[in-house]
Design a protein around this motif. Structure first.
Motif, PDB file in Angstrom:
ATOM      1  N   ILE A 396       0.847  -1.183   0.000  1.00  0.00           N
ATOM      2  CA  ILE A 396       0.000   0.000   0.000  1.00  0.00           C
ATOM      3  C   ILE A 396       0.886   1.237   0.000  1.00  0.00           C
ATOM      4  O   ILE A 396       1.849   1.327   0.772  1.00  0.00           O
ATOM      5  CB  ILE A 396      -0.913   0.025   1.242  1.00  0.00           C
ATOM      6  N   ASP A 397       0.566   2.206  -0.867  1.00  0.00           N
ATOM      7  CA  ASP A 397       1.291   3.467  -0.910  1.00  0.00           C
ATOM      8  C   ASP A 397       1.103   4.171   0.436  1.00  0.00           C
ATOM      9  O   ASP A 397      -0.024   4.493   0.821  1.00  0.00           O
ATOM     10  CB  ASP A 397       0.729   4.322  -2.047  1.00  0.00           C
ATOM     11  N   PRO A 398       2.187   4.420   1.194  1.00  0.00           N
ATOM     12  CA  PRO A 398       2.015   5.004   2.529  1.00  0.00           C
ATOM     13  C   PRO A 398       1.563   6.457   2.508  1.00  0.00           C
ATOM     14  O   PRO A 398       1.006   6.945   3.499  1.00  0.00           O
ATOM     15  CB  PRO A 398       3.414   4.870   3.144  1.00  0.00           C
ATOM     16  N   LEU A 399       1.793   7.175   1.403  1.00  0.00           N
ATOM     17  CA  LEU A 399       1.375   8.570   1.300  1.00  0.00           C
ATOM     18  C   LEU A 399       0.010   8.722   0.643  1.00  0.00           C
ATOM     19  O   LEU A 399      -0.722   9.667   0.939  1.00  0.00           O
ATOM     20  CB  LEU A 399       2.424   9.369   0.517  1.00  0.00           C
ATOM     21  N   THR A 400      -0.322   7.801  -0.255  1.00  0.00           N
ATOM     22  CA  THR A 400      -1.628   7.798  -0.929  1.00  0.00           C
ATOM     23  C   THR A 400      -2.215   6.412  -0.788  1.00  0.00           C
ATOM     24  O   THR A 400      -2.130   5.584  -1.702  1.00  0.00           O
ATOM     25  CB  THR A 400      -1.480   8.179  -2.416  1.00  0.00           C
TER      26      THR A 400
END
Length: 643
Positions: A396-400
């Motif tokens: 999972i993209d940690p920022l988005t």
């Protein structure tokens, strides 16, 4: 650690009768004489013997190499003091396939036959009417093989070669027709086929392809085959025609039949599910696990970053398990199939994604309540074509966090398996997944995903790549545009098993391969150096194939291999041993770190879940993982995003 169980009531109940300190994987018996084989080391035996039906055991063979593994055993039907063993052994990182022979009841052993260069033997058969005729099957990087001996194992001739990946895992002579023999390629996770010889093993032909698996012979002409993750099939004409009998109750690894009982009883050994039996020719199956201990072999361990007592693990068929008390108690997850991967939403940790293996259902799932309930999000189109898919990694993209990646392999009937990377930019919702990259694979496909925590358009993916033909290679790919384009940045003759990224300086990347080589890049993957080599001989420093990194103190790196866990406090320069108390034969399959509290806890997957805890090192400055709105801890310090 292995364990031998015995039943005296037709599998109604089982009793543990012996617990050696190594993993076991083969048995042979006649009357009260029993041999057991498994992993071995210079101080750990790989073959054990009981002459009283399992009451007492003795060690009868200890390797002189760095290690060995016995996959098959066979006893001479008339002269029981002659016994054969087959497997592999290694004095360095590249194993040799070997057949051992003893003529004095296991007191002394000789290497009767060896195939060098990354080979193994996985099956043995002795002709019941002419016991000097033997068959041995196995494989190497170039494909599977069958060898034949006519003089009791002194000389051997290769009589059959299979395509790459079709490793021979079982062999049997027909109990009434000595010229008839069968062999199967059904190594877990590999392509499957059934072969037949009508001239005592001299020549072979395929009779069942991609629907085969372990088999059992019922005279005069009936054969049962259990497809690894599919159907039970039956032939009543020696293998010329086949009918589907039932669905396999799990991942079939062993099939045998008791011909002494009426009706005959089929016993099916399943991956992580124990023993199932059928008394009606395979149409119906019931579990027979009373007294057996079924251990999970984790492929992943995930720790909730906000609630570290919440743990998730999975290892294929048993599905997944959840603990809410730091691993003291576990509950099996409901309504999800064979699971191999988890990813926890970095902000809303009640939301969890899971990836699995199925030929009839979804392979990506989501839970919004910490794993209590699950919804299928993605079903591969290849399933409608009669194929199947395994999702082995999620990120999972940690920022988005609405951007999610999944990686695995598609098995397509009549075509080569295909490693796949999928992406959703809408939180994984149904209908939002697209395939962004593929490679030609053999069986594994993609099984590593990692995201640069600061520049999240950069991802790494590890795969088995057969695009250049066989033998396949291990390949590490990188994208710098969120998955639109990919390029290989590192290749190896061996598959990569794990990858971690430094959270403060994400240009520093570590990757380990299955031969225990650890690579490091300080420029985001453009160039690599080996910082930990494979042990070549006893006394060499240990190494491993599983990596974990402390996101709060990324100089702290953890590495796990056979019977060993190490920690480095300087980015892989030097290592200290954390493996005290681990069995030498423990083969780790998953590694995870919880560093969210003042106590670091390391979780190791290997025949269950192990844990190791320690206080935070006193000289380390504890920093939060915040990337946005970072406040420097000391004047002049840079935030992680500025380093």
């Amino acid at each position: 650690m292995g364990k031998i169980f015995k039943t005296t009531d037709g599998a109604a109940t089982w009793t543990a009768i012996y617990t050696p300190s190594v993993k076991l994987q083969s048995l042979a018996l006649t009357d009260t004489l029993v041999y057991a084989g498994g992993w071995g080391y210079p101080h750990k035996s790989s073959i054990y013997r009981s002459v009283d039906g399992g009451l007492n055991w003795e060690r009868v063979y200890t390797t002189t190499k760095s290690w060995n593994s016995v996959f098959a055993l066979a006893i001479h039907p008339a002269i029981t003091s002659t016994v054969y063993a087959a497997g592999m052994e290694s004095a360095n990182s590249d194993p040799d396939g070997v057949v051992y022979r003893s003529t004095d009841g296991g007191a002394n052993w000789t290497r009767a036959f060896t195939v060098t260069g990354g080979a193994f033997f996985g099956a043995l058969a002795v002709n019941p009417f002419t016991p000097t005729i033997l068959l041995a099957g196995g494989g190497s990087r170039t494909g599977g093989f069958i060898y034949r001996s006519e003089d009791g194992g002194l000389r051997w001739t290769k009589v059959y070669t299979t395509p790459p990946g079709y490793y021979v895992s079982s062999l049997a002579f027909h109990p009434l027709t000595p010229t008839l023999a069968y062999a199967a390629s059904s190594w877990p996770g590999m392509p499957s086929a059934l072969y037949r010889s009508q001239d005592g093993g001299r020549t072979w032909s395929g009779i069942l392809t991609d629907m085969a698996g372990p088999f059992a012979l019922e005279p005069p002409n009936t054969i049962y085959v259990a497809q690894a993750w599919g159907k039970i099939r039956k032939s009543t004409d020696g293998g010329d025609t086949w009918t589907e009998v039932s669905d396999s109750p799990g991942g079939a690894q062993l099939l045998t039949i008791d011909l002494a009982l009426v009706p005959h009883v089929l016993y099916l050994g399943l991956f992580a599910r124990g023993i199932y039996i059928s008394t009606d020719g395979g149409e119906n199956w019931s579990d027979a696990n009373n007294g057996l201990e079924l251990l999970l072999i984790p492929s992943v361990i995930a720790v909730d970053p906000k609630r570290p007592s919440y743990l998730y693990t999975a290892g294929g068929h048993p599905g997944g398990f959840r603990s809410t008390d730091g691993g003291i108690h576990w509950q099996q997850l409901q309504d999800v199939p064979y699971l191999y991967a988890f990813a926890i939403h970095p902000l809303t940790t009640d939301v969890i994604y899971a990836g699995g293996d199925c030929d009839r259902c979804a392979t990506i799932y989501r839970s919004a309540d910490s794993g209590v309930h699950w919804t299928g999000l993605y079903t591969s189109p290849v399933i409608a074509q009669g194929g199947s898919q395994r999702i082995a990694a999620l990120a999972i993209d940690p920022l988005t966090p609405t951007t999610i990646y999944a990686a695995g392999v598609d098995w397509i009937p009549g075509a080569s398996p295909e490693g796949v990377i999928l992406r959703s930019t809408e939180g994984g919702e149904i209908g939002t997944w697209t395939k962004v990259y593929t490679v030609t694979a053999e069986w594994k496909g993609f099984d590593i995903l990692a995201i640069n925590p600061l520049t999240t358009s950069i991802l790494y993916a590890g795969a088995q790549d057969c695009s250049g033909g066989y033998p396949c290679i291990g390949a590490l790919y990188r994208t710098t545009d969120g998955g639109q384009n990919w390029a290989a940045v590192l290749t190896s003759t061996n598959l990569f098993r794990s990858l971690v990224v430094d959270h403060w300086r994400p240009n520093i990347v570590y990757v380990a391969d299955e031969r225990y080589r650890v690579y490091k890049s300080t420029d985001g993957g453009d160039s690599w150096v080996i910082i930990r080599h494979s042990p070549q001989q006893p006394g060499d420093p240990p190494s491993g194939h599983l990596l974990a990194i402390d996101p709060r103190v990324p100089a702290y790196l953890y590495l796990a291999g056979m019977g060993w866990v190490g920690r480095s406090s300087d980015g892989g320069g030097t290592w200290e041993d954390l493996g005290t108390g681990l069995p030498r034969s423990l083969n780790p399959t998953a590694l995870a770190l919880d560093s969210s509290t003042v106590t670091q806890t390391l979780y190791l997957g290997a025949n269950g879940v192990w844990s190791y805890s320690q206080p935070w090192p006193g000289t380390i400055l504890y920093l939060p993982l915040a990337v946005k709105n970072c406040v420097s801890q000391r004047e002049g310090d840079l935030c992680p995003s500025e380093r």
